[in-house]
Design an enzyme around this catalytic site. Structure first.
Site, short mmCIF file in Angstrom:
data_model
loop_
_atom_site.label_atom_id
_atom_site.label_comp_id
_atom_site.label_asym_id
_atom_site.label_seq_id
_atom_site.Cartn_x
_atom_site.Cartn_y
_atom_site.Cartn_z
N LYS A 79 38.46 55.12 39.19
CA LYS A 79 38.78 54.24 37.96
C LYS A 79 38.19 54.80 36.96
O LYS A 79 36.93 54.58 36.92
CB LYS A 79 38.27 52.75 38.29
CG LYS A 79 38.83 51.91 37.12
CD LYS A 79 38.68 50.46 37.45
CE LYS A 79 39.40 49.63 36.47
NZ LYS A 79 38.65 50.06 35.04
N LYS A 89 45.64 51.07 45.48
CA LYS A 89 47.00 50.80 45.23
C LYS A 89 47.82 50.80 46.53
O LYS A 89 47.81 51.85 47.08
CB LYS A 89 47.90 51.71 44.36
CG LYS A 89 47.12 51.80 42.95
CD LYS A 89 47.59 53.00 42.22
CE LYS A 89 46.55 52.95 40.89
NZ LYS A 89 47.10 54.21 39.93
N CYS A 136 5.06 67.35 16.91
CA CYS A 136 3.64 67.35 16.88
C CYS A 136 3.30 69.06 16.22
O CYS A 136 3.56 69.72 16.76
CB CYS A 136 3.00 67.06 18.30
SG CYS A 136 1.47 67.72 18.48
#
Ligand code: IVH
Length: 824
Positions: free
Chosen positions: A117, A292, A428
């Site tokens: 899906k 399905k 930094c």
């Protein structure tokens, strides 16, 4: 007071409406999917229990969103349906039972098409006589938006069907989605340029497809998978769903190769498990699988309920997004000093993993989202990507929160955090004096694709650096077995006392009293591990009482890493913007560390794949004396490059004054102008010393000459030009003779890459093909010499097959590269 059902239903509808409107019309997500599903289910249950509550247009009976009005409307001749959801095996079992009962077939005889899906958005594509004529979004299921122009920019969608036998009118339905890689690339670019950062690939796909400007759609890469058909006239499709997918594929549509026919409940659940395990490794997001009924006659017999077919169902995976609260925001310092804000979260399960930290990317992102300590946020974890905060749930914000501000100092070393102009990241400024950066740099140096020192884990590095034993990468080559064994005991011990107890059997009696006293004095110290390792305690390992084999192996691995390739060493140095591919390219073109470490940045631009930013970064790295000293120390520690070779003859093309001037990125100096300048001066020194009058003799406009003179006076520009020219002369002396017969084996050939190359990666494959003389193109035509198709290859592969262009898979490419002597 508790709510009445009618109050609750109204509240649920309002909440769902608000969320759906934001989702469908503004591509924004107010609540996580799982929560939306839960609220919808609650509303459906209430409406089922109290039918009188069911409003005429309740959101529970609606599919998707309403049209936004920005595009023309398209009425779907066959409605685009939604799917019912199953969240448990029980619900899937119910689904199979319902079909079995209604069709009067044994459950185990039922064949299903099981599919991923995909998490994107549904569209319908209309083909007349095989030609793509219109494409629309799902909209509310009966009316969608006409996004034809945008869909035409998606390479996966065929403009003209291939093969034969298609119906005169064919509607193909499927999902437009954005792959994870394209999503990350899209967001990385948005972050760098201050553009709109998208929450997840689905929102990105939806937002992109509903852009009014098709050019924007073309820039962001969208993909497509077909999974169903709509109206079909003037022709017939196979009578099973799987058969239909197969013909769609033949006609040029990408169909996921994860689609499978399975039987009965066991078949479905087995599929769910398999795909669930593969989920993180897929190139795209999925939020579940779809089952399905395969037989179309059976589908017909099952029919539909309000908004979904009875013959199909979505079996959802655990949600990738959840709500939790931000307990703190901390700064993490990376290898190159980048300060990344990280949200410390109340622990929450996301897609099966407990998440306690999520990246906030950078200060701009925090400001954009307005994330504050105490906020409820939606966190997302998908694939291998680090969990991230995607949005704040403002409606849940507690009172008295304050906007978050970037701290001014590095939390690790105290150096100032600075931001380069125009960049999103703060860094930094402590560079390698910052222990955080040092640890990251060392871990990177030792990592598998760099020097490949197997067994030197993060925890080891942490204590080694904190103890001062390892200050730079070269110090790794001085680590001995004693240190490793002590380190292991230290890491395994809960406190100093436990360490002393573990060490005792191995202490030499001579100094043991003093050593123990020194160790025990560390009891109260937070950093006792580092300090204990630094103490010179004499030991003689009682081999029977301690495992030592691993330490011997690690010492051997450290030793073995000394003999390495140039590409690995360059990658291991951790030069900003120099990933594996760029390191390989540098190694191929220049061949030798001694050469590379002396080149000023413009020389790196002579390599086709290296642009200005990367070249400057490489040059900057080698300009730092600290980095040069680190390289010297590595070489002194016995590191040696085994594959040094002369620079590539192809560097001849970049020799000469004009290409060098272009490479230096002098404002206004184009190729043509550089050539004109080169014609009036003898060499770079002459150019730097030239009077404007002499430069004007080149015929260049006075403004350009003035610009150049001004540029030369700025900073170190003149010195850079002179250095670059000297380096070029030295390089020229090293270049092998240009031999026109030594053309690359792929000279004059055009190659197209498609699909996922899982071993090589597209970038590396492209770099190699170009190295051998090929031109790498984006689309397949009759002129294409061959196509290299990885997994999930789609329409380009189909096109190649249709045109009869030869196709290689990744294995063939790897084999061919091996034949050319490429060691990967
Ligand atoms: S079939 C009549 N198959 O999920 C059946 N849908 O929740 C209609 N989706 O609107 C859809 N992958 O956007 C189908 N393999 C797949 C799918 C899929 C994703 C989406 C699609 C649909 C939604 C329903």
């Amino acid at each position: 007071m508790s709510q009445t059902p009618i109050q609750r239903a109204t509240q649920l509808r309002e909440q769902l409406e608000r969320a759906a409107e934001a989702y469908y019309n503004r591509d924004e997500q107010l609540i996580p999917d799982a929560e939306y599903d839960a609220l919808l289910r609650e509303l459906e249950a209430l409406e089922a229990e109290h039918p009188q509550l069911k409003a005429e247009d309740s959101i529970s009976g609606r599919i998707g969103g309403r049209a936004s009005g920005r595009f023309a409307e398209v009425t779907h001749a066959l409605p685009m349906l939604s799917l019912g959801n199953a969240f448990s095996e029980g619900e899937v079992a119910d689904f199979v039972r319902r079909i079995s009962e209604r069709l009067d077939l044994a459950e185990c005889d039922l064949a299903f098409s099981a599919e991923p899906k995909l998490d994107g958005l549904a569209i319908s594509l209309r083909y007349e006589d095989g030609v793509f004529v219109q494409g629309a979004t799902r909209g509310d299921g009966s009316t969608g938006e006409d996004v034809t122009a945008n869909l035409r920019t998606i390479g996966d969608i065929p403009q003209q069907l291939t093969g034969s036998g298609w119906p005169a009118l064919l509607e193909v339905r499927g999902e437009v989605y954005m792959s994870r890689a394209d999503f990350e690339a899209c967001n990385a670019q948005a972050r760098a340029s201050g553009g709109k950062v998208l929450a997840n690939p689905r929102n990105a796909a939806a937002g992109t497809l509903r852009q009014l400007d098709a050019r924007v759609v073309a820039q962001r890469r969208l993909s497509f998978f077909a999974y169903a058909t709509g109206v079909v006239e003037g022709g017939q499709l196979p009578d099973t769903h799987a058969g239909t997918l197969a013909v769609l594929q033949r006609w040029g549509f990408p169909v996921s190769d994860l689609c499978q026919v399975v039987h009965g409940l066991d078949g479905l659940l087995g599929y769910y498990q398999r795909i669930g395990q593969a989920r993180d490794r897929l190139a795209f997001d999925i939020d579940g699988v779809v089952y399905k009924l395969d037989d179309k006659a059976g589908q017909q017999a099952m029919g539909f309920v309000a908004r979904a077919p009875r013959w199909a169902i979505a079996h959802k995976f655990p949600a990738q997004e959840q709500t939790t609260t931000v307990e703190d925001i901390e700064i993490q310092i990376g290898r190159t000093g980048a300060a990344t804000p990280v949200a410390r979260l109340a622990p929450v399960q996301v897609a099966g993993v407990v998440v306690t930290n999520a990246t906030l990317h950078n200060a701009d992102q925090i400001a954009r989202l307005d994330v504050r300590i105490g906020d409820s946020v939606i966190v997302r974890r998908a694939g291998d990507v680090i969990p991230e905060v995607v949005s704040v749930r403002l409606e849940l914000r507690p009172p008295a929160t304050t906007p978050w501000l970037m701290p001014q100092a590095c939390p690790v070393c105290g150096a100032e955090l600075v931001r380069e102009e125009g960049m999103a990241v703060w860094r930094c400024s402590g560079e390698l004096s910052c222990p955080a950066q040092r640890k990251e740099a060392i871990a990177h140096f030792a990592s598998r694709k760099a020097m490949d020192i197997d067994g030197l884990g993060e925890k080891f590095i942490e204590v080694l650096v904190d103890s001062g034993l390892v200050r730079s990468v070269a110090d790794l080559y001085a680590i001995d077995r004693d240190t490793l064994l002590k380190l292991k005991l230290i890491l395994d011990a809960a406190d100093v006392e436990a360490y002393v107890a573990a060490l005792q059997p191995h202490l030499l009696p001579l100094n043991s009293g003093q050593a123990l006293a020194q160790l025990l004095a560390l009891s109260a110290a937070d950093d006792w591990r580092a300090r204990a390792l630094a103490l010179p305690v004499q030991v003689a390992w009682a081999d029977k009482k301690i495992a030592t084999r691993w330490a011997d192996n690690l010492v051997a691995a450290i030793d073995a890493s000394r003999r390495t390739t140039l590409a690995r060493l360059l990658f291991a140095l951790g030069i900003e913007h120099v990933g594996e591919a760029t390191a390989k390219t540098l190694a191929q073109w220049f061949g030798d560390l001694e050469l590379i470490r002396q080149l000023p940045w413009p020389l790196f631009k002579q390599v086709p794949d290296i642009g200005g930013e990367v070249a400057r970064s490489i040059g900057h790295f080698f300009d730092q004396s600290g980095n040069q000293a680190a390289i010297d120390a590595l070489l002194a520690g016995g590191v040696s490059v085994t594959d040094a070779h002369p620079p590539s003859a192809r560097l001849h093309a970049g020799l000469g004054l004009a290409p060098l001037l272009v490479a230096c990125e002098i404002p206004g100096i184009t190729q043509k102008r550089a050539e004109a300048l080169a014609a009036v001066v003898a060499d770079m020194a002459a150019l730097v010393d030239a009077e404007p009058a002499q430069l004007l003799a080149s015929g260049l406009p006075a403004t350009v000459v003035a610009g150049l003179t001004q540029w030369l006076e700025q900073g170190d520009n003149a010195a850079l030009l002179l250095r670059a020219a000297q380096a070029q002369a030295r390089l020229a002396a090293l270049l092998p003779e240009e031999d026109p017969s030594a053309a690359g084996p792929l000279d004059g050939q055009t190659v197209v890459l498609t699909g996922t190359l899982s071993r090589l990666g597209r970038e590396t494959a492209k770099a190699w093909l170009e190295q051998f003389g090929a031109k790498v193109a984006g689309s397949v035509s009759k002129k294409t010499s061959f196509v290299i198709a990885g997994s999930e290859a789609g329409s380009k592969l189909a096109k190649a097959q249709e045109l009869g262009v030869p196709v290689w898979d990744e294995e063939q490419l790897l084999a061919w590269l091996a034949q050319q002597g490429v060691v990967l």
